[in-house]
Design an enzyme around this catalytic site. Structure first.
Site, PDB file in Angstrom:
ATOM      1  N   ARG A  27       0.827  -1.206   0.000  1.00 12.36           N
ATOM      2  CA  ARG A  27       0.000   0.000   0.000  1.00 12.36           C
ATOM      3  C   ARG A  27       0.862   1.257   0.000  1.00 12.36           C
ATOM      4  O   ARG A  27       0.546   2.233   0.693  1.00 12.36           O
ATOM      5  CB  ARG A  27      -0.925   0.040   1.222  1.00 12.36           C
ATOM      6  CG  ARG A  27      -1.963  -1.039   1.239  1.00 12.36           C
ATOM      7  CD  ARG A  27      -3.134  -0.626   0.349  1.00 12.36           C
ATOM      8  NE  ARG A  27      -4.170  -1.607   0.367  1.00 12.36           N
ATOM      9  CZ  ARG A  27      -5.214  -1.564   1.192  1.00 12.36           C
ATOM     10  NH1 ARG A  27      -5.342  -0.580   2.049  1.00 12.36           N
ATOM     11  NH2 ARG A  27      -6.114  -2.499   1.136  1.00 12.36           N
ATOM     12  N   ARG A  31      -3.680   6.916   0.539  1.00 18.79           N
ATOM     13  CA  ARG A  31      -4.191   8.184   1.057  1.00 18.79           C
ATOM     14  C   ARG A  31      -3.229   8.966   1.935  1.00 18.79           C
ATOM     15  O   ARG A  31      -3.485  10.118   2.244  1.00 18.79           O
ATOM     16  CB  ARG A  31      -5.508   7.943   1.791  1.00 18.79           C
ATOM     17  CG  ARG A  31      -6.649   7.732   0.814  1.00 18.79           C
ATOM     18  CD  ARG A  31      -7.900   7.252   1.514  1.00 18.79           C
ATOM     19  NE  ARG A  31      -7.661   5.953   2.111  1.00 18.79           N
ATOM     20  CZ  ARG A  31      -8.598   5.190   2.666  1.00 18.79           C
ATOM     21  NH1 ARG A  31      -9.829   5.633   2.738  1.00 18.79           N
ATOM     22  NH2 ARG A  31      -8.308   4.012   3.159  1.00 18.79           N
ATOM     23  N   ARG A  40      -7.732  11.526  -6.087  1.00 18.29           N
ATOM     24  CA  ARG A  40      -9.030  11.011  -5.617  1.00 18.29           C
ATOM     25  C   ARG A  40     -10.106  12.082  -5.600  1.00 18.29           C
ATOM     26  O   ARG A  40     -11.300  11.774  -5.588  1.00 18.29           O
ATOM     27  CB  ARG A  40      -8.874  10.395  -4.222  1.00 18.29           C
ATOM     28  CG  ARG A  40      -8.301   9.011  -4.245  1.00 18.29           C
ATOM     29  CD  ARG A  40      -9.292   7.934  -4.713  1.00 18.29           C
ATOM     30  NE  ARG A  40     -10.150   7.498  -3.624  1.00 18.29           N
ATOM     31  CZ  ARG A  40     -11.448   7.744  -3.525  1.00 18.29           C
ATOM     32  NH1 ARG A  40     -12.061   8.438  -4.460  1.00 18.29           N
ATOM     33  NH2 ARG A  40     -12.151   7.312  -2.495  1.00 18.29           N
ATOM     34  N   ASP A  76      -6.953  -3.062  -7.449  1.00 19.42           N
ATOM     35  CA  ASP A  76      -7.515  -3.612  -6.220  1.00 19.42           C
ATOM     36  C   ASP A  76      -7.791  -5.086  -6.417  1.00 19.42           C
ATOM     37  O   ASP A  76      -8.089  -5.527  -7.531  1.00 19.42           O
ATOM     38  CB  ASP A  76      -8.798  -2.876  -5.814  1.00 19.42           C
ATOM     39  CG  ASP A  76      -9.121  -3.180  -4.345  1.00 19.42           C
ATOM     40  OD1 ASP A  76      -8.558  -2.519  -3.459  1.00 19.42           O
ATOM     41  OD2 ASP A  76      -9.899  -4.120  -4.100  1.00 19.42           O
ATOM     42  N   TYR A 153     -14.763 -11.757   0.687  1.00 22.08           N
ATOM     43  CA  TYR A 153     -15.521 -10.523   0.416  1.00 22.08           C
ATOM     44  C   TYR A 153     -16.833 -10.834  -0.292  1.00 22.08           C
ATOM     45  O   TYR A 153     -17.875 -10.246   0.012  1.00 22.08           O
ATOM     46  CB  TYR A 153     -14.705  -9.551  -0.453  1.00 22.08           C
ATOM     47  CG  TYR A 153     -13.682  -8.780   0.340  1.00 22.08           C
ATOM     48  CD1 TYR A 153     -14.051  -7.697   1.119  1.00 22.08           C
ATOM     49  CD2 TYR A 153     -12.338  -9.133   0.312  1.00 22.08           C
ATOM     50  CE1 TYR A 153     -13.110  -6.979   1.858  1.00 22.08           C
ATOM     51  CE2 TYR A 153     -11.396  -8.438   1.046  1.00 22.08           C
ATOM     52  CZ  TYR A 153     -11.784  -7.365   1.818  1.00 22.08           C
ATOM     53  OH  TYR A 153     -10.872  -6.661   2.545  1.00 22.08           O
TER      54      TYR A 153
HETATM   55  O1  CP3 Z   1       0.404   0.570  -3.318  1.00 20.16           O
HETATM   56  C1  CP3 Z   1      -0.250  -0.489  -3.252  1.00 20.16           C
HETATM   57  O2  CP3 Z   1      -0.027  -1.340  -2.359  1.00 20.16           O
HETATM   58  C2  CP3 Z   1      -1.193  -0.827  -4.376  1.00 20.16           C
HETATM   59  C3  CP3 Z   1      -2.508  -0.627  -4.136  1.00 20.16           C
HETATM   60  C4  CP3 Z   1      -3.447  -1.634  -3.522  1.00 20.16           C
HETATM   61  C5  CP3 Z   1      -4.743  -1.234  -3.198  1.00 20.16           C
HETATM   62  N1  CP3 Z   1      -5.454  -2.317  -2.808  1.00 20.16           N
HETATM   63  C6  CP3 Z   1      -5.229   0.134  -3.315  1.00 20.16           C
HETATM   64  C7  CP3 Z   1      -6.317   0.593  -2.446  1.00 20.16           C
HETATM   65  C8  CP3 Z   1      -3.348  -2.992  -3.262  1.00 20.16           C
HETATM   66  C9  CP3 Z   1      -2.160  -3.888  -3.393  1.00 20.16           C
HETATM   67  C10 CP3 Z   1      -4.641  -3.410  -2.826  1.00 20.16           C
HETATM   68  C11 CP3 Z   1      -4.980  -4.793  -2.494  1.00 20.16           C
HETATM   69  C12 CP3 Z   1      -6.109  -5.009  -1.591  1.00 20.16           C
HETATM   70  N2  CP3 Z   1      -7.366  -4.493  -1.699  1.00 20.16           N
HETATM   71  C13 CP3 Z   1      -6.099  -5.906  -0.513  1.00 20.16           C
HETATM   72  C14 CP3 Z   1      -4.935  -6.770  -0.127  1.00 20.16           C
HETATM   73  C15 CP3 Z   1      -3.901  -5.957   0.537  1.00 20.16           C
HETATM   74  C16 CP3 Z   1      -4.179  -5.702   1.979  1.00 20.16           C
HETATM   75  O3  CP3 Z   1      -4.053  -4.556   2.400  1.00 20.16           O
HETATM   76  O4  CP3 Z   1      -4.449  -6.693   2.684  1.00 20.16           O
HETATM   77  C17 CP3 Z   1      -7.371  -5.874   0.087  1.00 20.16           C
HETATM   78  C18 CP3 Z   1      -7.811  -6.644   1.300  1.00 20.16           C
HETATM   79  C19 CP3 Z   1      -8.168  -4.981  -0.688  1.00 20.16           C
HETATM   80  C20 CP3 Z   1      -9.590  -4.655  -0.494  1.00 20.16           C
HETATM   81  C21 CP3 Z   1      -9.739  -3.225  -0.140  1.00 20.16           C
HETATM   82  N3  CP3 Z   1      -9.571  -2.176  -1.019  1.00 20.16           N
HETATM   83  C22 CP3 Z   1     -10.045  -2.670   1.124  1.00 20.16           C
HETATM   84  C23 CP3 Z   1     -10.248  -3.479   2.394  1.00 20.16           C
HETATM   85  C24 CP3 Z   1     -10.087  -1.282   0.962  1.00 20.16           C
HETATM   86  C25 CP3 Z   1     -10.452  -0.258   1.988  1.00 20.16           C
HETATM   87  C26 CP3 Z   1      -9.184   0.102   2.693  1.00 20.16           C
HETATM   88  C27 CP3 Z   1      -9.260   1.421   3.384  1.00 20.16           C
HETATM   89  O5  CP3 Z   1      -8.262   1.730   4.008  1.00 20.16           O
HETATM   90  O6  CP3 Z   1     -10.278   2.101   3.303  1.00 20.16           O
HETATM   91  C28 CP3 Z   1      -9.766  -0.990  -0.367  1.00 20.16           C
HETATM   92  C29 CP3 Z   1      -9.646   0.327  -0.967  1.00 20.16           C
HETATM   93  C30 CP3 Z   1      -8.279   0.714  -1.403  1.00 20.16           C
HETATM   94  N4  CP3 Z   1      -7.452  -0.104  -2.139  1.00 20.16           N
HETATM   95  C31 CP3 Z   1      -7.643   1.977  -1.202  1.00 20.16           C
HETATM   96  C32 CP3 Z   1      -6.422   1.908  -1.874  1.00 20.16           C
HETATM   97  C33 CP3 Z   1      -5.413   3.012  -2.028  1.00 20.16           C
HETATM   98  C34 CP3 Z   1      -8.234   3.183  -0.487  1.00 20.16           C
HETATM   99  C35 CP3 Z   1      -9.275   3.715  -1.412  1.00 20.16           C
HETATM  100  C36 CP3 Z   1      -9.482   5.185  -1.349  1.00 20.16           C
HETATM  101  O7  CP3 Z   1      -8.763   5.936  -2.018  1.00 20.16           O
HETATM  102  O8  CP3 Z   1     -10.411   5.599  -0.645  1.00 20.16           O
END
Ligand code: CP3
Length: 345
Positions: A27, A31, A40, A76, A153
């Site tokens: 990640r 944000r 965003r 994602d 999910y």
């Molecule tokens: O830089 C990176 O690592 C690449 C980006 C990345 C995202 N999601 C962007 C993201 C990666 C590798 C993921 C994978 C992902 N998505 C996982 C596995 C990784 C982990 O952290 O365990 C999971 C479980 C998801 C599902 C997911 N997507 C969730 C649970 C959320 C909400 C998280 C939150 O903090 O609100 C997301 C959204 C998400 N994916 C964001 C980002 C940058 C935040 C979205 C936003 O801009 O509001």
């Protein structure tokens, strides 16, 4: 490209000796970066993921700021479920929501097949754009969700604490569960190979929530499907296999496959490495919360992790899970620089 010219992180994944420990952060795009928040303001999250120019820009943002050894594709793990027609939405402040969760045999039977090219083809274009823009020394890591975490999910309808719907489906309708896992595993293997064909040099399989399972359940309900994904990945591309809460599952995760096993911070890195075996690499495992502490404290933690790795080839430095939104940027900068400085061989 000869081995000596390959990015540091690819050499580490093959357990070749490296001059310093390579580092990238889970990640690392997100944000906590003002330039991400600015993107965003103009795009919804799914729009960002699906617009190759925008997703490529977000992928590159952390690499421009920090001396990272790899970029991770911005996308994602849930993009692949959109064609299943389960009603995926990223609700404001809530994370992912699935409006039509899959909880029964009949629900599984109704799932539409996933046409990977038409559903996530835009991601392949993002990979091409990023690879073209990255310096050769910085590797590009593609990724996908592992079948269990993606299934959780779809079955729960979003994030969960206890995974009760998921476990009930598993226990009460094992045929439907395995069918669902097969659908996801097939789509995921095609998706990862599409990223590799487009220029990803390494791929990570995120089984973020698999720590909810007992070893016996992992073995029966998850391992065969994760193994089928990893076996289908084009030979020669290193696979990082990651989960959290996995201290008791590590030997089985290793059995499922991966050149590098991702460790969270709940296990000491040397114990985790011994559990998976020294013939694979490991990635990890700083608690992301340590990035909220002072750089002096971070430094002690980095030193401790490097000491546990003991200079053994095959360690990739990373967090044990994703960067928190409240993380100060200068601490991320300091961390990346510290890893390189403290690991010089
Ligand atoms: O830089 C990176 O690592 C690449 C980006 C990345 C995202 N999601 C962007 C993201 C990666 C590798 C993921 C994978 C992902 N998505 C996982 C596995 C990784 C982990 O952290 O365990 C999971 C479980 C998801 C599902 C997911 N997507 C969730 C649970 C959320 C909400 C998280 C939150 O903090 O609100 C997301 C959204 C998400 N994916 C964001 C980002 C940058 C935040 C979205 C936003 O801009 O509001």
């Amino acid at each position: 490209m000869t081995s000596a010219e390959a990015p540091l992180i690819l050499r580490a994944a093959r357990r070749e000796p490296t001059s310093t420990t390579p580092v990238w952060l889970m990640r690392q795009a997100g944000r906590y970066l003002p330039e991400y928040r600015a993107m965003r303001e103009r795009h919804s999250f799914l729009e960002l993921c699906r617009t190759p120019e925008a997703a490529a820009e977000v992928t590159l943002q952390p690499v421009r700021r920090f001396a990272l050894d790899a970029a991770i594709l911005f996308a994602d793990i849930l993009l692949i479920v959109e064609p299943l027609d389960v009603g995926l939405e990223f609700a404001k402040g809530e994370g992912p929501v699935i409006h039509r969760p899959v909880r029964s045999e009949a629900d599984v039977a109704r799932l539409k097949p996933v046409d990977v090219e038409s559903s996530v083809g835009s991601v392949f274009e993002t990979v091409r754009l990023v690879r073209r823009a990255l310096p050769p020394a910085v590797a590009l890591i593609g990724f996908a969700g592992a079948p269990f975490t993606v299934a959780s999910y779809i079955v729960e309808g979003g994030a969960s604490r206890d995974y009760l719907h998921t476990k009930r489906l598993m226990y009460e309708a094992p045929g439907a569960w395995h069918r669902l896992m097969e659908v996801l595993a097939d789509a995921t293997a095609t998706y990862l190979n599409g990223q590799i064909d487009a220029g990803a040099q390494m791929v990570q399989l995120f089984d973020s929530w698999v720590g909810a399972l007992s070893p016996d359940d992992y073995r029966a309900y998850v391992l065969p499907h994760t193994r089928s994904v990893i076996r289908a990945v084009r030979p020669g591309t290193p696979v990082i296999h990651f989960g959290t809460g996995t201290a008791t599952l590590l030997p089985l995760m290793r059995e499922a496959g991966g050149d590098v096993i991702g460790l969270d911070w709940r296990i000491d890195l040397d114990r985790g490495w011994a559990a998976v075996g020294h013939d694979v690499g490991v990635q990890g495992n700083l608690d992301p919360a340590a990035l909220l502490a002072t750089p002096a404290t971070m430094r002690e933690r980095v030193r401790a992790i490097l000491a546990r790795a003991g200079g053994r080839p095959g360690h990739i430095f990373n967090l044990g899970h994703g960067v928190h939104q409240s993380t100060p940027i200068d601490h991320v900068q300091a961390l990346v620089d510290m890893v390189h400085e403290l690991s010089v061989r």
